[in-house]
Design a protein around this motif. Sequence first.
Motif, short mmCIF file in Angstrom:
data_model
loop_
_atom_site.label_atom_id
_atom_site.label_comp_id
_atom_site.label_asym_id
_atom_site.label_seq_id
_atom_site.Cartn_x
_atom_site.Cartn_y
_atom_site.Cartn_z
N GLU A 176 3.16 -1.05 3.40
CA GLU A 176 2.58 -0.06 2.49
C GLU A 176 2.74 -0.19 1.15
OE1 GLU A 176 3.78 4.69 1.97
OE2 GLU A 176 4.09 3.88 3.74
N LEU A 177 4.03 -0.42 0.60
CA LEU A 177 4.12 -0.67 -0.63
C LEU A 177 3.61 -1.53 -1.45
CD1 LEU A 177 7.98 0.75 -0.78
CD2 LEU A 177 5.84 2.08 -1.52
N ALA A 178 3.58 -2.84 -0.81
CA ALA A 178 2.99 -4.09 -1.29
C ALA A 178 1.55 -4.09 -1.37
CB ALA A 178 3.36 -5.23 -0.37
N ARG A 179 0.70 -3.41 -0.61
CA ARG A 179 -0.66 -3.55 -0.66
C ARG A 179 -1.31 -2.85 -2.01
NH1 ARG A 179 0.00 -0.97 4.80
NH2 ARG A 179 -0.38 -2.43 6.30
N GLU A 180 -2.32 -3.90 -2.37
CA GLU A 180 -2.95 -3.56 -3.72
C GLU A 180 -2.21 -3.57 -4.85
OE1 GLU A 180 -5.48 -0.05 -3.35
OE2 GLU A 180 -5.97 -0.64 -1.41
N LYS A 181 -0.83 -4.00 -4.95
CA LYS A 181 -0.26 -4.36 -6.00
C LYS A 181 -0.51 -5.82 -6.72
CE LYS A 181 2.91 -1.05 -5.74
NZ LYS A 181 2.35 -0.19 -4.60
N TYR A 182 -0.36 -5.85 -7.91
CA TYR A 182 -0.94 -6.83 -8.79
C TYR A 182 -0.07 -7.96 -8.44
CZ TYR A 182 -2.59 -9.52 -12.78
OH TYR A 182 -3.08 -10.47 -13.65
N ALA A 183 1.15 -7.66 -8.34
CA ALA A 183 2.35 -8.82 -8.10
C ALA A 183 3.57 -8.20 -7.53
CB ALA A 183 2.55 -9.64 -9.26
N ALA A 184 4.24 -9.04 -6.82
CA ALA A 184 5.67 -8.78 -6.36
C ALA A 184 6.86 -9.66 -6.77
CB ALA A 184 5.44 -8.55 -4.77
N LEU A 185 7.85 -9.15 -6.78
CA LEU A 185 9.08 -9.70 -6.95
C LEU A 185 10.29 -9.40 -6.19
CD1 LEU A 185 9.40 -9.62 -11.03
CD2 LEU A 185 8.31 -11.53 -9.63
#
Length: 402
Positions: A176-185
Amino acid sequence: MKPDSAPQTLLDAIDADTMLSQVQDWAAINTGTANIEGLARMAGVLADAFSALPGDVELVDPAQVTAISAEGREFEKPHGQHMVLRVRPEAERRFVLTGHMDTVFPVDHPFQDVTWLDDETINGPGTADMKGGLNIILHTLKTFETMKGSDRVGYDVMINSDEETGSLASRGLIEELAREKYAALTYEPSALPDGTLAHARGGTGNYSITITGRSAHAGRNPHEGRNAIVAASDLVLRIKALEAEDITVNPAKIEGGAANNVVPDLAILRFNIRPKSTDAMNRFDGELDAILRHIEAGHEVGIHRHGGVTRPPKPVDEKAQRLFDLVKACGAELGQTIGWKPTGGVCDGNNIAATGVPVVDTMGVRGGAIHSPDEFMIVPSLRERAALSALVLTKLSTGDHL
């Protein structure tokens, strides 16, 4: 602080002494995945620490997770709450940073203390995996908030309580939190003590197959029984035969049976798979269903399947590779040599990548020997990696790097 600040200025802005002190305090709290009390204490400490950042901190209840007991019964497994921080949710460009508060060391494990190995290295439970990584997230964001342009972007922080057992109680929250994010670390420790990052990852799945037969006397009327252990053994050989270059199968445990003179009417087979590709994952799943039907009919037993793939394989596509290249370039600006290598290990980065978001998932401390009493953390890497992440976020906040 401007984004083109000299590397030393960026490093000087990070309080290395406070970072070390916090990591030592956090590692002193036992947070084995089953230690609900310890996890609750840790969640409160983290909520207080992350409240220094703008945004709202929330403790989120775990999703329901079930497992199969040694008696073949499905039961609910308790888990701790997860911590979530949301900053500037209205921003057009947003990131997600993730970590986990749990460790593999239960409350009664003898490895509980933090000690110094040398002037730059400490040994302690979770110091590398990943109380150090959590601390890097905190100080990365504190530094990033002082940098020009940070107010134009937003981010979520998710720290879960069950990563070490597969994130089953937090998988939905991660996605849920990852969706549509520009990038993840993600802040797992580096793949090697020199700071090398994990690149492509395989996937993993855990299964429990309950086989119900029929008991009978092993001497008087064995032909009337239906031997669950024999059916489980047949199943082991058949699933092991599904191994190929792109997947491994590890039958780990068979439970069941009773006295030697009784035909066993219960067996539970537990096994793990490690697919290297989505095709291998899907192929195995279909073949397993066919095998289970064959075992059920051929041995005249009942079968209940529990579990499956918990972390899909994580290939590195073009967008993800651009994120790796950016991390490497930022490292070079800070005098850090950043490389990467594929690994068979898995983490929450697998689940993030499955949403289509580019992720680098070993942005945590330099260290090693994780999941053992020899676990260590290289202390200077706290400040080094916080500076690296702050610079990466600053670059990602301006222009189209991905």
